[in-house]
Motif scaffolding. Sequence first.
Motif, mmCIF file in Angstrom:
data_model
loop_
_atom_site.group_PDB
_atom_site.id
_atom_site.type_symbol
_atom_site.label_atom_id
_atom_site.label_comp_id
_atom_site.label_asym_id
_atom_site.label_seq_id
_atom_site.Cartn_x
_atom_site.Cartn_y
_atom_site.Cartn_z
ATOM 1 N N TRP A 7 0.824 -1.205 0.000
ATOM 2 C CA TRP A 7 0.000 0.000 0.000
ATOM 3 C C TRP A 7 0.860 1.258 0.000
ATOM 4 O O TRP A 7 0.567 2.220 -0.716
ATOM 5 N N VAL A 8 1.914 1.261 0.790
ATOM 6 C CA VAL A 8 2.817 2.423 0.812
ATOM 7 C C VAL A 8 3.442 2.620 -0.564
ATOM 8 O O VAL A 8 3.514 3.748 -1.069
ATOM 9 N N GLY A 9 3.866 1.534 -1.184
ATOM 10 C CA GLY A 9 4.428 1.624 -2.530
ATOM 11 C C GLY A 9 3.432 2.163 -3.541
ATOM 12 O O GLY A 9 3.764 3.012 -4.378
ATOM 13 N N ALA A 10 2.193 1.683 -3.456
ATOM 14 C CA ALA A 10 1.161 2.156 -4.386
ATOM 15 C C ALA A 10 0.878 3.636 -4.181
ATOM 16 O O ALA A 10 0.759 4.401 -5.153
ATOM 17 N N ILE A 11 0.792 4.056 -2.945
ATOM 18 C CA ILE A 11 0.532 5.473 -2.655
ATOM 19 C C ILE A 11 1.711 6.329 -3.114
ATOM 20 O O ILE A 11 1.525 7.418 -3.664
ATOM 21 N N CYS A 12 2.919 5.840 -2.909
ATOM 22 C CA CYS A 12 4.099 6.583 -3.364
ATOM 23 C C CYS A 12 4.099 6.730 -4.887
ATOM 24 O O CYS A 12 4.409 7.801 -5.414
ATOM 25 N N LEU A 13 3.750 5.651 -5.590
ATOM 26 C CA LEU A 13 3.685 5.728 -7.045
ATOM 27 C C LEU A 13 2.620 6.722 -7.510
ATOM 28 O O LEU A 13 2.851 7.494 -8.449
ATOM 29 N N LEU A 14 1.477 6.721 -6.853
ATOM 30 C CA LEU A 14 0.431 7.690 -7.200
ATOM 31 C C LEU A 14 0.903 9.117 -6.951
ATOM 32 O O LEU A 14 0.649 10.023 -7.753
ATOM 33 N N LEU A 15 1.590 9.318 -5.830
ATOM 34 C CA LEU A 15 2.098 10.654 -5.528
ATOM 35 C C LEU A 15 3.144 11.083 -6.548
ATOM 36 O O LEU A 15 3.135 12.229 -7.011
#
Length: 148
Positions: A7-15
């Motif tokens: 989830w952290v990785g996905a949020i970082c990619l979105l950011l």
Amino acid sequence: MSKTKLWVGAICLLLVFYLVVMVQRSFTLMFVSPEWQAKLLGAAYFLVPFVAAWALISEVLFGARTEKLAKILETEGGLPEDTLPRTPAGRIVRAAADAEFEKYKAEAESAPDDWRSWFRLSCAYDAAGDRKRARKSMRDAITMFRAG
């Protein structure tokens, strides 16, 4: 890999995607728009992604370093146990957390150069609900670990 890390990785990619779009839009405002106000707004808008990228990187590094210290303490058997009583809603009972806090505060005061005591103090601050001091104590623990 844990669900949290995904989830952290996905949020970082979105950011990161959002920051790239912001940079592109700022260039459009600065170089395509004929109005000086739009150019000024584009220049200001251009700075936001860099501030956000700095914040993202510093928070990810903080998390990674905290996790590294936690793994070291876990292998040494030095992680504080979560034995505090909880309310029916699952929150830690504040009086118990405050009493436990005093133990870790005394430990950190008696060993001010030991990153392990500051890590445990950070956990105690967090359990007592003082997130600001918990993060400060964890940063101190990370600095001590990296220094020596």
